[in-house]
Structures are given as C-alpha cells and as structure tokens.
Design a protein around this motif. Structure first.
Motif, PDB file in Angstrom:
ATOM      1  N   MET A 128      34.439  22.595  23.909  1.00 36.31           N
ATOM      2  CA  MET A 128      34.714  21.898  22.457  1.00 36.31           C
ATOM      3  C   MET A 128      34.179  23.038  21.445  1.00 36.31           C
ATOM      4  O   MET A 128      35.012  23.164  20.523  1.00 36.31           O
ATOM      5  N   ASP A 129      33.242  23.452  21.375  1.00 41.26           N
ATOM      6  CA  ASP A 129      32.559  24.484  20.477  1.00 41.26           C
ATOM      7  C   ASP A 129      33.521  25.685  20.235  1.00 41.26           C
ATOM      8  O   ASP A 129      33.960  26.173  19.308  1.00 41.26           O
ATOM      9  N   ALA A 130      33.725  26.315  21.339  1.00 41.05           N
ATOM     10  CA  ALA A 130      34.769  27.447  21.274  1.00 41.05           C
ATOM     11  C   ALA A 130      35.971  27.186  20.773  1.00 41.05           C
ATOM     12  O   ALA A 130      36.445  28.066  19.995  1.00 41.05           O
ATOM     13  N   LEU A 131      36.662  25.783  21.254  1.00 38.23           N
ATOM     14  CA  LEU A 131      38.044  25.462  20.669  1.00 38.23           C
ATOM     15  C   LEU A 131      37.891  25.426  19.114  1.00 38.23           C
ATOM     16  O   LEU A 131      38.817  25.779  18.426  1.00 38.23           O
ATOM     17  N   LYS A 132      36.821  24.902  18.567  1.00 44.43           N
ATOM     18  CA  LYS A 132      36.798  24.783  17.120  1.00 44.43           C
ATOM     19  C   LYS A 132      36.278  26.119  16.365  1.00 44.43           C
ATOM     20  O   LYS A 132      36.907  26.278  15.473  1.00 44.43           O
ATOM     21  N   ALA A 133      35.733  26.960  17.262  1.00 46.63           N
ATOM     22  CA  ALA A 133      35.343  28.303  16.534  1.00 46.63           C
ATOM     23  C   ALA A 133      36.609  29.199  16.442  1.00 46.63           C
ATOM     24  O   ALA A 133      36.666  30.062  15.426  1.00 46.63           O
ATOM     25  N   VAL A 134      37.652  28.975  17.178  1.00 50.76           N
ATOM     26  CA  VAL A 134      38.904  30.001  16.991  1.00 50.76           C
ATOM     27  C   VAL A 134      39.761  29.675  15.913  1.00 50.76           C
ATOM     28  O   VAL A 134      40.842  30.318  15.674  1.00 50.76           O
ATOM     29  N   ASP A 135      39.560  28.327  15.554  1.00 53.98           N
ATOM     30  CA  ASP A 135      40.373  28.052  14.411  1.00 53.98           C
ATOM     31  C   ASP A 135      41.890  28.281  14.567  1.00 53.98           C
ATOM     32  O   ASP A 135      42.543  28.790  13.724  1.00 53.98           O
ATOM     33  N   LEU A 136      42.373  27.591  15.661  1.00 51.23           N
ATOM     34  CA  LEU A 136      43.816  27.578  16.130  1.00 51.23           C
ATOM     35  C   LEU A 136      44.209  26.046  16.373  1.00 51.23           C
ATOM     36  O   LEU A 136      43.384  25.132  16.447  1.00 51.23           O
ATOM     37  N   PRO A 137      45.612  25.971  16.260  1.00 53.48           N
ATOM     38  CA  PRO A 137      45.842  24.584  16.535  1.00 53.48           C
ATOM     39  C   PRO A 137      45.797  24.544  18.139  1.00 53.48           C
ATOM     40  O   PRO A 137      46.082  25.397  18.796  1.00 53.48           O
ATOM     41  N   VAL A 138      45.387  23.319  18.808  1.00 53.06           N
ATOM     42  CA  VAL A 138      44.961  22.913  19.880  1.00 53.06           C
ATOM     43  C   VAL A 138      45.688  21.631  20.314  1.00 53.06           C
ATOM     44  O   VAL A 138      45.539  20.744  19.704  1.00 53.06           O
ATOM     45  N   ILE A 139      46.432  21.731  21.598  1.00 53.35           N
ATOM     46  CA  ILE A 139      46.818  20.714  22.212  1.00 53.35           C
ATOM     47  C   ILE A 139      46.460  20.463  23.553  1.00 53.35           C
ATOM     48  O   ILE A 139      46.591  21.289  24.485  1.00 53.35           O
ATOM     49  N   GLY A 156      42.827  36.053  16.766  1.00 52.87           N
ATOM     50  CA  GLY A 156      43.642  37.127  16.542  1.00 52.87           C
ATOM     51  C   GLY A 156      44.607  37.619  17.565  1.00 52.87           C
ATOM     52  O   GLY A 156      45.155  38.698  17.519  1.00 52.87           O
ATOM     53  N   ARG A 157      44.622  36.925  18.579  1.00 46.89           N
ATOM     54  CA  ARG A 157      45.776  37.214  19.731  1.00 46.89           C
ATOM     55  C   ARG A 157      46.826  36.355  19.905  1.00 46.89           C
ATOM     56  O   ARG A 157      48.009  36.616  20.036  1.00 46.89           O
ATOM     57  N   ALA A 158      46.459  35.035  19.759  1.00 51.20           N
ATOM     58  CA  ALA A 158      47.407  33.823  19.914  1.00 51.20           C
ATOM     59  C   ALA A 158      47.569  33.111  18.624  1.00 51.20           C
ATOM     60  O   ALA A 158      46.524  32.973  17.953  1.00 51.20           O
ATOM     61  N   VAL A 159      48.564  32.439  18.590  1.00 56.12           N
ATOM     62  CA  VAL A 159      48.618  31.586  17.336  1.00 56.12           C
ATOM     63  C   VAL A 159      48.339  30.018  17.605  1.00 56.12           C
ATOM     64  O   VAL A 159      48.450  29.003  16.495  1.00 56.12           O
ATOM     65  N   GLY A 160      48.299  29.725  18.927  1.00 53.48           N
ATOM     66  CA  GLY A 160      47.923  28.465  19.351  1.00 53.48           C
ATOM     67  C   GLY A 160      47.464  28.198  21.009  1.00 53.48           C
ATOM     68  O   GLY A 160      47.714  29.251  21.406  1.00 53.48           O
ATOM     69  N   ILE A 161      46.888  27.144  21.169  1.00 50.66           N
ATOM     70  CA  ILE A 161      46.360  26.970  22.396  1.00 50.66           C
ATOM     71  C   ILE A 161      46.796  25.670  23.165  1.00 50.66           C
ATOM     72  O   ILE A 161      46.668  24.542  22.119  1.00 50.66           O
ATOM     73  N   ILE A 219      51.416  31.748  22.721  1.00 47.10           N
ATOM     74  CA  ILE A 219      50.818  30.502  23.009  1.00 47.10           C
ATOM     75  C   ILE A 219      50.048  30.602  24.047  1.00 47.10           C
ATOM     76  O   ILE A 219      50.571  31.193  25.322  1.00 47.10           O
ATOM     77  N   ALA A 220      48.731  30.493  24.171  1.00 46.31           N
ATOM     78  CA  ALA A 220      47.931  30.464  25.496  1.00 46.31           C
ATOM     79  C   ALA A 220      47.735  29.250  25.992  1.00 46.31           C
ATOM     80  O   ALA A 220      47.564  28.123  25.380  1.00 46.31           O
ATOM     81  N   VAL A 221      48.145  29.088  27.423  1.00 44.18           N
ATOM     82  CA  VAL A 221      48.364  27.791  28.073  1.00 44.18           C
ATOM     83  C   VAL A 221      47.204  28.066  29.312  1.00 44.18           C
ATOM     84  O   VAL A 221      47.396  28.834  30.038  1.00 44.18           O
ATOM     85  N   LEU A 222      45.937  27.380  28.808  1.00 42.53           N
ATOM     86  CA  LEU A 222      45.058  27.561  29.664  1.00 42.53           C
ATOM     87  C   LEU A 222      44.662  26.343  30.546  1.00 42.53           C
ATOM     88  O   LEU A 222      44.729  25.185  30.147  1.00 42.53           O
ATOM     89  N   ASN A 223      44.400  26.454  31.728  1.00 40.04           N
ATOM     90  CA  ASN A 223      44.251  25.267  32.865  1.00 40.04           C
ATOM     91  C   ASN A 223      42.782  25.654  33.387  1.00 40.04           C
ATOM     92  O   ASN A 223      42.431  26.688  33.942  1.00 40.04           O
ATOM     93  N   GLY A 224      42.056  24.456  33.520  1.00 44.24           N
ATOM     94  CA  GLY A 224      40.845  24.561  34.076  1.00 44.24           C
ATOM     95  C   GLY A 224      40.807  24.203  35.534  1.00 44.24           C
ATOM     96  O   GLY A 224      41.807  24.358  36.209  1.00 44.24           O
ATOM     97  N   PRO A 225      39.500  23.612  36.094  1.00 47.33           N
ATOM     98  CA  PRO A 225      39.184  23.456  37.317  1.00 47.33           C
ATOM     99  C   PRO A 225      40.185  22.583  38.278  1.00 47.33           C
ATOM    100  O   PRO A 225      40.504  21.763  37.889  1.00 47.33           O
ATOM    101  N   ASN A 226      40.397  23.134  39.436  1.00 46.26           N
ATOM    102  CA  ASN A 226      41.090  22.192  40.421  1.00 46.26           C
ATOM    103  C   ASN A 226      42.584  22.199  40.171  1.00 46.26           C
ATOM    104  O   ASN A 226      43.455  21.743  41.148  1.00 46.26           O
TER     105      ASN A 226
END
Length: 151
Positions: A88-99, A68-73, A6-13
């Motif tokens: 938003m477009d990138a998240l839609k394009a990867v076709d993975l569950p996103v929370i 192809g690397r993670a099963v969810g974001i 699971i990729a746990v991604l964090n944005g600015p600040n």
C-alpha cells in the motif's frame, strides 16, 4: 510515438490460474489473462508490462520502478491485498493512478478478504467479474489518463 505504458502486476498464486480453485477463479490461465490484456491495450493505444510474482518484496520493487516509467498501474495483489501495508505504501509513493483487480468478489468470500490495504491506495477497484476485470481496468485506465491529459 511510443504508447503510454501501463504496468499490469500480479501477486502470489496467480501463476496457478486455471488449476487452482477453478470454481472460484475460473478455468482461464495467467497466459489467457496476459493475452486479453495485450489485445485490450493494443486496441486502446496502450502498451503493457505484464508480470507475476509470488514474492512481496519483488512486487513492491516493481511498483517502485513504475515511477517515471509507467503512466498507471493495474494490480491484482492477490493475498497481499489483505496483509501488505508495505505494498500500500509503495503504491501511494509512486503517485500514479492505480486500479486494483480481483478475479473473484472478495466481499462475498471469507471475512479476512473483505479488507484490502491496496484499496486505500487505489483510484478504483474491480472485483468479481473474472478475468474480464483486467480488460475493464485497462479501459478505465485509458479514460483516467485521457481525463488527466496523458497521451
């Protein structure tokens, strides 16, 4: 067998957690969030790739690399929630569950924070529960993956 990633991604600040507006975001640091995520993921039989960036382009690249690397974001896009159609477009394009996770309740804050473009790509949204929102997101992701028949 390798646990699902699971990729746990964090944005600015978010690197400023613990010192930036503790009355809004609490006193926990990003290291505390990472430790909570690692502990929760291990208990759920998941692996995490925990990252933070202040750059929109880098965040988008990380999202794209999940295909192809993670099963969810799980993503806390921070300020990019309200501004980044590209994210938003990138998240839609990867076709993975996103929370989508927000430490504060964005709907009780300034009007401009009420709209999240990322929510339009997210399977679910957790907001306003502090850093525990990350643990809840990992639990929810584990259930989603189980429903989809992922290992």
């Amino acid at each position: 067998m390798t646990p699902p990633l699971i990729a746990v991604l964090n944005g600015p600040n978010l690197n400023m957690l613990g010192t930036r507006q503790p009355e809004v975001y609490g006193s926990a640091t990003l290291d505390d969030v990472e430790a909570l995520c690692a502990e929760t993921a291990e208990a759920l039989g998941l692996a995490i790739d925990f990252r933070q960036t202040n750059g929109e382009g880098e965040l988008i690249t990380w999202v794209q690399e999940c295909r192809g690397r993670a099963v969810g974001i799980i993503i806390n896009p921070a300020g990019y929630s309200h501004t980044s159609i590209a994210l938003m477009d990138a998240l839609k394009a990867v076709d993975l569950p996103v929370i989508e996770v927000h430490i504060s309740n964005i709907h009780r804050r300034e009007e401009f924070r009420h709209l999240s473009y990322v929510s339009k790509a997210a399977t679910g949204v957790i907001a306003g529960l502090g850093i525990q929102g990350y643990a809840l997101a990992l639990r929810a992701m584990a259930e989603l993956l189980e429903e989809e028949g992922e290992p």
